[in-house]
Design a protein around this motif. Structure first.
Motif, PDB file in Angstrom:
ATOM      1  N   CYS A 132      51.593  47.457  49.091  1.00 10.33           N
ATOM      2  CA  CYS A 132      50.173  47.801  49.115  1.00 10.33           C
ATOM      3  C   CYS A 132      49.488  47.265  47.860  1.00 10.33           C
ATOM      4  CB  CYS A 132      49.988  49.314  49.215  1.00 10.33           C
ATOM      5  SG  CYS A 132      50.386  49.996  50.848  1.00 10.33           S
ATOM      6  N   ASN A 133      50.191  47.283  46.741  1.00 12.69           N
ATOM      7  CA  ASN A 133      49.651  46.804  45.471  1.00 12.69           C
ATOM      8  C   ASN A 133      49.862  45.290  45.380  1.00 12.69           C
ATOM      9  OD1 ASN A 133      48.675  46.508  42.907  1.00 12.69           O
ATOM     10  ND2 ASN A 133      50.290  47.681  41.896  1.00 12.69           N
ATOM     11  N   ALA A 134      49.064  44.567  46.181  1.00 11.29           N
ATOM     12  CA  ALA A 134      49.198  43.109  46.276  1.00 11.29           C
ATOM     13  C   ALA A 134      48.191  42.452  45.335  1.00 11.29           C
ATOM     14  CB  ALA A 134      48.987  42.664  47.708  1.00 11.29           C
ATOM     15  N   ASP A 135      48.575  42.342  44.079  1.00 10.18           N
ATOM     16  CA  ASP A 135      47.672  41.902  43.018  1.00 10.18           C
ATOM     17  C   ASP A 135      48.121  40.540  42.480  1.00 10.18           C
ATOM     18  OD1 ASP A 135      46.097  41.561  40.774  1.00 10.18           O
ATOM     19  OD2 ASP A 135      46.328  43.615  40.056  1.00 10.18           O
ATOM     20  N   GLY A 232      40.972  51.096  43.415  1.00  7.66           N
ATOM     21  CA  GLY A 232      41.135  52.294  42.609  1.00  7.66           C
ATOM     22  C   GLY A 232      41.898  51.934  41.345  1.00  7.66           C
ATOM     23  N   TYR A 233      42.969  52.695  41.056  1.00  6.79           N
ATOM     24  CA  TYR A 233      43.809  52.325  39.918  1.00  6.79           C
ATOM     25  C   TYR A 233      44.413  50.942  40.131  1.00  6.79           C
ATOM     26  CZ  TYR A 233      43.615  57.158  38.230  1.00  6.79           C
ATOM     27  OH  TYR A 233      43.200  58.373  37.755  1.00  6.79           O
ATOM     28  N   GLU A 234      44.752  50.635  41.396  1.00  5.02           N
ATOM     29  CA  GLU A 234      45.283  49.318  41.745  1.00  5.02           C
ATOM     30  C   GLU A 234      44.379  48.682  42.795  1.00  5.02           C
ATOM     31  OE1 GLU A 234      47.533  48.130  39.943  1.00  5.02           O
ATOM     32  OE2 GLU A 234      48.567  49.849  39.067  1.00  5.02           O
ATOM     33  N   VAL A 235      44.710  47.486  43.241  1.00  4.75           N
ATOM     34  CA  VAL A 235      43.760  46.693  44.018  1.00  4.75           C
ATOM     35  C   VAL A 235      43.509  47.215  45.433  1.00  4.75           C
ATOM     36  CG1 VAL A 235      44.035  44.540  42.750  1.00  4.75           C
ATOM     37  CG2 VAL A 235      45.660  45.102  44.579  1.00  4.75           C
ATOM     38  N   ALA A 254      37.520  43.929  44.789  1.00  4.45           N
ATOM     39  CA  ALA A 254      38.793  43.992  44.066  1.00  4.45           C
ATOM     40  C   ALA A 254      39.241  42.571  43.785  1.00  4.45           C
ATOM     41  CB  ALA A 254      39.850  44.742  44.882  1.00  4.45           C
ATOM     42  N   ASP A 255      38.879  42.067  42.626  1.00  4.99           N
ATOM     43  CA  ASP A 255      39.284  40.707  42.265  1.00  4.99           C
ATOM     44  C   ASP A 255      40.810  40.603  42.270  1.00  4.99           C
ATOM     45  OD1 ASP A 255      36.598  40.347  41.901  1.00  4.99           O
ATOM     46  OD2 ASP A 255      36.683  40.108  39.724  1.00  4.99           O
ATOM     47  N   VAL A 274      33.189  40.894  47.804  1.00  7.67           N
ATOM     48  CA  VAL A 274      32.203  40.788  46.735  1.00  7.67           C
ATOM     49  C   VAL A 274      32.934  40.790  45.395  1.00  7.67           C
ATOM     50  CG1 VAL A 274      30.246  41.930  45.587  1.00  7.67           C
ATOM     51  CG2 VAL A 274      30.399  41.900  48.092  1.00  7.67           C
ATOM     52  N   ALA A 275      32.635  39.837  44.553  1.00 14.18           N
ATOM     53  CA  ALA A 275      33.248  39.778  43.225  1.00 14.18           C
ATOM     54  C   ALA A 275      32.799  40.982  42.401  1.00 14.18           C
ATOM     55  CB  ALA A 275      32.864  38.482  42.519  1.00 14.18           C
ATOM     56  N   GLU A 276      33.678  41.458  41.548  1.00 15.20           N
ATOM     57  CA  GLU A 276      33.350  42.627  40.732  1.00 15.20           C
ATOM     58  C   GLU A 276      32.090  42.391  39.893  1.00 15.20           C
ATOM     59  OE1 GLU A 276      36.851  43.780  38.539  1.00 15.20           O
ATOM     60  OE2 GLU A 276      38.131  43.614  40.310  1.00 15.20           O
TER      61      GLU A 276
END
Length: 342
Positions: A132-135, A232-235, A254-255, A274-276
């Protein structure tokens, strides 16, 4: 894939850290995948020599619950635990060492999923990680090898989910909606610019009781054209899949976030990114989308909804099949890349 792909599940490992996981809450994707593949007869084989890939059936959520000392900020015991588990598998079977883990995979929805691999370099770099945390901004997620896992927040272990759908496109009177806790760097900025600033932009922290009495969280989503999905805390965020459940066009902020199941799904067709840095221009961005394009996206949200739904008895093209397909697809890409280099 349905006729060819075969998976072997390692039997080693004691509950609750292995072979079981939460089926409710924001980490439910981890548990439902584990539950469904454990009883699957189409893809799972009992003879590891017949397998194309090998599933490491551990739950990061359960490991965190059982091993992490609150407020210690120390993930090292969890990392050592998984290092020792993989080393045991490698010592007992020939399959890990054959590819150094390239044909092995695990599924983790907890934010710490990628970080728990750090003490085992091959687990971190070679194994296919469905996260899920695919950053992309971190070293753990590799595009084209790892899989972005949809984050589904389930409230019941019965046939999930219920009350899908929402108002038709013409009956969605709210331009944009968000309500949620102030986790991470993006949400405070979103509220700074848009909370109580514009009647078209229903942007809240936690949905106020006075508002919820008139219209619930779900009703807001069902009545909005666009549902804002900030990290949130992660992407990742379960809000993304919730928007799809309620047929609301997701607006992802979420960039560096790799969109779930991007191996197959064209997210540009049914969502907005949308970019942050563009949060101050959010309303203008949404208003500049032609009505015809919005209606097309909203219709496509309804069409892709089936790919994000769990079933006790999996159906073709549902989320269980989509996750397996992405894992299989990326493994084939790995093989093709290695053969090209060779």
């Amino acid at each position: 894939m349905e006729k060819i792909f075969k998976v072997y599940i390692y039997r080693e490992g004691q509950r609750p850290y292995f072979h079981t996981a939460a089926l409710k809450g924001i980490y439910a994707s981890e548990g439902w995948f584990m539950k469904l593949i454990s009883v699957n007869k189409q893809f799972v084989v009992t003879d590891p020599r017949k397998a194309h890939m090998f599933y490491l059936p551990y739950s990061v959520y359960e490991i965190v619950q059982g091993m992490y000392v609150p407020d210690s900020h120390n993930m090292h015991p969890l990392q050592l635990f998984l290092r020792d588990y993989v080393n045991m598998i490698a010592a007992k079977y020939p399959f890990w060492n054959r590819t150094r883990g390239l044909d092995h995979f695990f599924v983790a929805c907890h934010d710490w999923g990628p970080y728990t691999t750090r003490e085992h370099p091959d687990l971190m770099k070679n194994a296919v990680k469905a996260l899920c945390n695919a950053d992309l901004s971190e070293e753990y997620f590799v595009l084209g090898k790892d899989v972005s896992l949809p984050e589904t927040n389930l409230h019941s272990v019965r046939q999930p989910p219920k009350r899908l759908g929402g108002n038709s496109a013409s009956q969605r009177s709210i331009l944009a909606f968000f309500a949620g806790n102030m986790h991470g760097r993006v949400r405070p900025v979103l509220l700074q610019y848009w909370k109580d600033k514009d009647d078209d932009m229903k942007i809240y922290e936690v949905l106020p009781a006075r508002v919820a009495k008139k219209m619930s969280y779900a009703q807001h989503m069902k009545s909005s054209k666009y549902c804002i999905c900030p990290m949130g805390y992660e992407v990742n965020s379960p809000r993304l899949v919730e928007a799809i459940y309620y047929e609301c066009v997701p607006v992802i902020i979420a960039d560096n976030f790799v969109h779930p199941l991007n191996e197959v799904l064209n997210w540009n067709a049914f969502s907005i990114t949308v970019a942050e840095k563009d949060i101050p221009k959010l309303k203008d961005i949404l208003l500049n989308i032609p009505e015809k394009r919005y209606r097309s996206m909203q219709l496509r949200v309804k069409k892709v909804q089936k790919h994000f739904i769990w079933h006790r008895n999996p159906l073709r093209y549902d989320i269980f099949h989509m996750i397996l397909h992405s894992i299989w697809f990326n493994r084939l890409n790995q093989i093709e890349t290695l053969e090209t280099k060779g």
